[in-house]
Design a protein around this motif. Sequence first.
Motif, PDB file in Angstrom:
ATOM      1  N   ASP A  26       0.840  -1.192   0.000  1.00  0.00           N
ATOM      2  CA  ASP A  26       0.000   0.000   0.000  1.00  0.00           C
ATOM      3  C   ASP A  26       0.884   1.254   0.000  1.00  0.00           C
ATOM      4  O   ASP A  26       1.581   1.537   0.983  1.00  0.00           O
ATOM      5  CB  ASP A  26      -0.893  -0.014   1.248  1.00  0.00           C
ATOM      6  N   VAL A  27       0.865   1.999  -1.099  1.00  0.00           N
ATOM      7  CA  VAL A  27       1.765   3.151  -1.239  1.00  0.00           C
ATOM      8  C   VAL A  27       1.270   4.372  -0.474  1.00  0.00           C
ATOM      9  O   VAL A  27       1.977   5.391  -0.391  1.00  0.00           O
ATOM     10  CB  VAL A  27       1.940   3.530  -2.734  1.00  0.00           C
ATOM     11  N   THR A  28       0.068   4.306   0.100  1.00  0.00           N
ATOM     12  CA  THR A  28      -0.463   5.464   0.825  1.00  0.00           C
ATOM     13  C   THR A  28       0.031   5.537   2.262  1.00  0.00           C
ATOM     14  O   THR A  28      -0.195   6.555   2.935  1.00  0.00           O
ATOM     15  CB  THR A  28      -1.996   5.436   0.830  1.00  0.00           C
ATOM     16  N   ALA A  29       0.698   4.500   2.760  1.00  0.00           N
ATOM     17  CA  ALA A  29       1.127   4.478   4.164  1.00  0.00           C
ATOM     18  C   ALA A  29       2.010   5.673   4.540  1.00  0.00           C
ATOM     19  O   ALA A  29       1.753   6.340   5.556  1.00  0.00           O
ATOM     20  CB  ALA A  29       1.828   3.162   4.475  1.00  0.00           C
ATOM     21  N   PRO A  30       3.066   6.004   3.769  1.00  0.00           N
ATOM     22  CA  PRO A  30       3.888   7.173   4.138  1.00  0.00           C
ATOM     23  C   PRO A  30       3.100   8.479   4.120  1.00  0.00           C
ATOM     24  O   PRO A  30       3.337   9.372   4.944  1.00  0.00           O
ATOM     25  CB  PRO A  30       4.999   7.177   3.082  1.00  0.00           C
ATOM     26  N   ILE A  31       2.147   8.605   3.171  1.00  0.00           N
ATOM     27  CA  ILE A  31       1.347   9.829   3.077  1.00  0.00           C
ATOM     28  C   ILE A  31       0.499   9.992   4.342  1.00  0.00           C
ATOM     29  O   ILE A  31       0.372  11.093   4.893  1.00  0.00           O
ATOM     30  CB  ILE A  31       0.460   9.793   1.824  1.00  0.00           C
ATOM     31  N   LYS A  32      -0.110   8.900   4.803  1.00  0.00           N
ATOM     32  CA  LYS A  32      -0.914   8.950   6.029  1.00  0.00           C
ATOM     33  C   LYS A  32      -0.059   9.383   7.210  1.00  0.00           C
ATOM     34  O   LYS A  32      -0.477  10.212   8.036  1.00  0.00           O
ATOM     35  CB  LYS A  32      -1.525   7.577   6.316  1.00  0.00           C
ATOM     36  N   TRP A  33       1.140   8.825   7.308  1.00  0.00           N
ATOM     37  CA  TRP A  33       2.039   9.110   8.428  1.00  0.00           C
ATOM     38  C   TRP A  33       2.426  10.589   8.421  1.00  0.00           C
ATOM     39  O   TRP A  33       2.375  11.263   9.445  1.00  0.00           O
ATOM     40  CB  TRP A  33       3.270   8.219   8.314  1.00  0.00           C
ATOM     41  N   VAL A  34       2.802  11.111   7.265  1.00  0.00           N
ATOM     42  CA  VAL A  34       3.194  12.520   7.149  1.00  0.00           C
ATOM     43  C   VAL A  34       2.010  13.431   7.468  1.00  0.00           C
ATOM     44  O   VAL A  34       2.156  14.459   8.154  1.00  0.00           O
ATOM     45  CB  VAL A  34       3.743  12.823   5.735  1.00  0.00           C
ATOM     46  N   ALA A  35       0.822  13.064   6.996  1.00  0.00           N
ATOM     47  CA  ALA A  35      -0.364  13.892   7.218  1.00  0.00           C
ATOM     48  C   ALA A  35      -0.679  14.018   8.704  1.00  0.00           C
ATOM     49  O   ALA A  35      -0.980  15.124   9.194  1.00  0.00           O
ATOM     50  CB  ALA A  35      -1.555  13.306   6.466  1.00  0.00           C
ATOM     51  N   ILE A  36      -0.611  12.917   9.452  1.00  0.00           N
ATOM     52  CA  ILE A  36      -0.935  12.997  10.874  1.00  0.00           C
ATOM     53  C   ILE A  36       0.157  13.733  11.641  1.00  0.00           C
ATOM     54  O   ILE A  36      -0.110  14.426  12.629  1.00  0.00           O
ATOM     55  CB  ILE A  36      -1.194  11.591  11.466  1.00  0.00           C
ATOM     56  N   VAL A  37       1.410  13.660  11.165  1.00  0.00           N
ATOM     57  CA  VAL A  37       2.493  14.432  11.783  1.00  0.00           C
ATOM     58  C   VAL A  37       2.253  15.927  11.601  1.00  0.00           C
ATOM     59  O   VAL A  37       2.393  16.720  12.548  1.00  0.00           O
ATOM     60  CB  VAL A  37       3.860  14.023  11.177  1.00  0.00           C
ATOM     61  N   VAL A  38       1.882  16.337  10.398  1.00  0.00           N
ATOM     62  CA  VAL A  38       1.636  17.759  10.124  1.00  0.00           C
ATOM     63  C   VAL A  38       0.466  18.279  10.954  1.00  0.00           C
ATOM     64  O   VAL A  38       0.551  19.331  11.604  1.00  0.00           O
ATOM     65  CB  VAL A  38       1.377  17.978   8.617  1.00  0.00           C
ATOM     66  N   LEU A  39      -0.647  17.541  10.974  1.00  0.00           N
ATOM     67  CA  LEU A  39      -1.812  17.990  11.741  1.00  0.00           C
ATOM     68  C   LEU A  39      -1.523  18.003  13.239  1.00  0.00           C
ATOM     69  O   LEU A  39      -1.984  18.899  13.962  1.00  0.00           O
ATOM     70  CB  LEU A  39      -3.006  17.078  11.450  1.00  0.00           C
ATOM     71  N   GLY A  40      -0.746  17.032  13.711  1.00  0.00           N
ATOM     72  CA  GLY A  40      -0.386  17.011  15.125  1.00  0.00           C
ATOM     73  C   GLY A  40       0.485  18.192  15.503  1.00  0.00           C
ATOM     74  O   GLY A  40       0.282  18.827  16.558  1.00  0.00           O
ATOM     75  N   ALA A  41       1.463  18.519  14.653  1.00  0.00           N
ATOM     76  CA  ALA A  41       2.338  19.667  14.925  1.00  0.00           C
ATOM     77  C   ALA A  41       1.542  20.973  14.907  1.00  0.00           C
ATOM     78  O   ALA A  41       1.774  21.870  15.737  1.00  0.00           O
ATOM     79  CB  ALA A  41       3.471  19.714  13.903  1.00  0.00           C
ATOM     80  N   LEU A  42       0.592  21.104  13.982  1.00  0.00           N
ATOM     81  CA  LEU A  42      -0.248  22.304  13.931  1.00  0.00           C
ATOM     82  C   LEU A  42      -1.098  22.431  15.204  1.00  0.00           C
ATOM     83  O   LEU A  42      -1.319  23.544  15.702  1.00  0.00           O
ATOM     84  CB  LEU A  42      -1.154  22.259  12.708  1.00  0.00           C
ATOM     85  N   THR A  43      -1.569  21.299  15.720  1.00  0.00           N
ATOM     86  CA  THR A  43      -2.351  21.342  16.960  1.00  0.00           C
ATOM     87  C   THR A  43      -1.482  21.753  18.136  1.00  0.00           C
ATOM     88  O   THR A  43      -1.924  22.500  19.029  1.00  0.00           O
ATOM     89  CB  THR A  43      -3.001  19.973  17.223  1.00  0.00           C
ATOM     90  N   GLN A  44      -0.236  21.289  18.179  1.00  0.00           N
ATOM     91  CA  GLN A  44       0.694  21.717  19.232  1.00  0.00           C
ATOM     92  C   GLN A  44       0.907  23.235  19.172  1.00  0.00           C
ATOM     93  O   GLN A  44       0.910  23.910  20.205  1.00  0.00           O
ATOM     94  CB  GLN A  44       2.030  20.993  19.073  1.00  0.00           C
TER      95      GLN A  44
END
Length: 249
Positions: free
Chosen positions: A173-191
């Motif tokens: 599944d090639v979407t796995a890295p995209i999911k990981w990066v997306a949740i990192v970005v949203l988490g950092a924005l929430t911080q």
Amino acid sequence: MSLAASISDVVVSALLPVASASLIFLAEAKGPLSGPIRKTRGIVAPYFGSVAILFGLFAALLASDVWQKTNEAKRAVLAEAHAVETLGYFARANDLEELLFPRLKAYAKAASAEDPYSSAIGPARNETDKAALDILTTISQADDVDGATRAAMLSTARELLRAHDNRLSLANDVTAPIKWVAIVVLGALTQIALLLVHVDNQRAMRAAVGLFTVAFAFCLVVVTIFDAPFDTILRNEPAASLNFTLGSL
């Protein structure tokens, strides 16, 4: 991928939110961004809520997706083992053990040698496909097998091929890295949002960002573990299931 690499991925996922929180605290305490950050006093709590809701929704959808992916991977492994088991019982019932058992063992050996996450899986996958086609050919050419039994065995062999393809498709599944990066970005924005809401109260800011960072790290670890099941909870599959099945025949 090795066990050490899998563990390192989990460790990185756990530490990355801590690292981003530390950088945010550092930027707020000193440096060129310290002044502008402290001048943002007056940002109200609903600003944090809008960003946090986006993170929460995405994290919930992602958690559901990765758990579903893991369950589908388990089903693919079980379907592959079940097809081998069924073919073994068919072979025993029709006195085809000498013909089919060596080919089933060859398939299990080839499938177990595959590294589903490797870019060089081609040769190993070809060996598995050859072993499966050899099973199909053997069933087609076997003597003294009635039409209904032959049709059932061929259908089971095709199910084996489908289960194998499903297992590799889930692993690649090639979407796995995209999911990981997306949740990192949203988490950092929430911080960052938490910091800005509590910028006039450092104790509250550090407590709020710290608590969210723990939740952020937990979400990231869950995604890392469940989005690559053949590296973690299914790392011994399909070898374990296929070998157990062949041993029980």
